[in-house]
Enzyme design. Structure first.
Site, PDB file in Angstrom:
ATOM      1  N   ASP A 156      21.603  27.250  30.794  1.00 32.10           N
ATOM      2  CA  ASP A 156      22.136  26.381  31.839  1.00 32.10           C
ATOM      3  C   ASP A 156      22.862  25.194  31.221  1.00 32.10           C
ATOM      4  O   ASP A 156      22.575  24.790  30.089  1.00 32.10           O
ATOM      5  CB  ASP A 156      21.013  25.865  32.742  1.00 32.10           C
ATOM      6  CG  ASP A 156      20.407  26.969  33.605  1.00 32.10           C
ATOM      7  OD1 ASP A 156      21.049  28.032  33.723  1.00 32.10           O
ATOM      8  OD2 ASP A 156      19.315  26.756  34.152  1.00 32.10           O
ATOM      9  N   VAL A 157      23.767  24.618  31.990  1.00 29.63           N
ATOM     10  CA  VAL A 157      24.533  23.471  31.503  1.00 29.63           C
ATOM     11  C   VAL A 157      23.617  22.339  31.047  1.00 29.63           C
ATOM     12  O   VAL A 157      23.804  21.741  29.987  1.00 29.63           O
ATOM     13  CB  VAL A 157      25.489  22.954  32.600  1.00 29.63           C
ATOM     14  CG1 VAL A 157      26.175  21.670  32.152  1.00 29.63           C
ATOM     15  CG2 VAL A 157      26.533  24.008  32.933  1.00 29.63           C
TER      16      VAL A 157
END
Length: 235
Positions: A90-91
């Site tokens: 995930d970012v």
């Protein structure tokens, strides 16, 4: 003119040299950049030295591209280097991202069959539309009554082979698009998102803190950059 020409020649030589590079790298992805964004930087800069584009500037550009209402579009890369990543982080997650270079891309699957270990910092009582810290807050609940023992009593429900429904803010493809593409436009998924079977071996609460009520366990020593990141109000 001569300096520009010399720099162009040096860049071409570096590009040719990268065609002979093959292998798998373990890269520590920092929070705040997508896996694709990091991959884009590596593809553009592997094999370069003085002409390498500063990562800080690339990082800032990636964040602008992810701003609400911005259509994600990166400049075209002239690099002939073939790169790929095994799995996706995930970012807002930091951790090891496996990067394949040229023929090394064929070996990425070999590293994805083992287990994974995650270290998470969670904030109870907050519900977001994306089910993580990036989304808009939908609801706030009172958590003053929550204790370490209560958590230990609930967590076994999430251990073992369980059914988990992916959020709409995910990279799963549906109808030819990633689910997050629908979510960013405020659209619903074209069909029901089905639950998936996931295997969780163990969940351990290493530290619990309810301000003014209870503190137990031992804090995990995080790298300086990561600890500073969480100290900025993220969860």
């Amino acid at each position: 003119m001569l300096r520009a020409a010399a720099a162009e020649v040096a860049t071409k030589h570096a590009r040719l040299a990268t065609s002979a590079l093959h292998g798998v790298l373990a890269v520590n992805k920092p929070p705040g950049i997508s896996s694709a964004g990091l991959l884009d930087y590596l593809k553009r800069n592997i094999g370069l030295d003085s002409s390498c584009f500063p990562f800080s500037e690339h990082f800032a550009r990636e964040q602008k591209l992810r701003a609400p209402g911005t259509k994600l579009k990166r400049p075209h890369s002239m690099s002939q280097l073939r790169v790929g990543h095994g799995g996706t982080l995930d970012v807002e997650a930091s951790g090891v991202l496996l990067i394949g270079i040229n023929r090394g891309c064929k070996h990425l699957d070999k590293f994805l069959k083992g287990g994974k270990t995650y270290l998470a910092n969670n904030c109870l009582g907050v519900t977001t539309d994306s089910r993580d810290a990036e989304g808009h807050i939908l609801n706030l609940s009172n958590t003053k009554h929550v204790t370490h023992e209560m958590l230990d009593g609930v967590l076994p429900q999430f251990v073992g082979s369980i059914q988990q429904t992916p959020p709409v803010f995910s990279a799963i493809k549906m109808g030819g698009k990633r689910l997050y593409e629908y979510a960013r436009k405020g659209q619903s998924a074209p069909e029901e998102i089905k639950a998936r079977t996931v295997l969780v071996d163990q969940i351990t609460v290493t530290h619990f803190e309810n301000p003014g009520h209870e503190t137990s366990g031992r804090r995990v020593a995080l790298p300086r950059g990561v600890s500073e990141y969480f100290a900025q109000g993220r969860y």
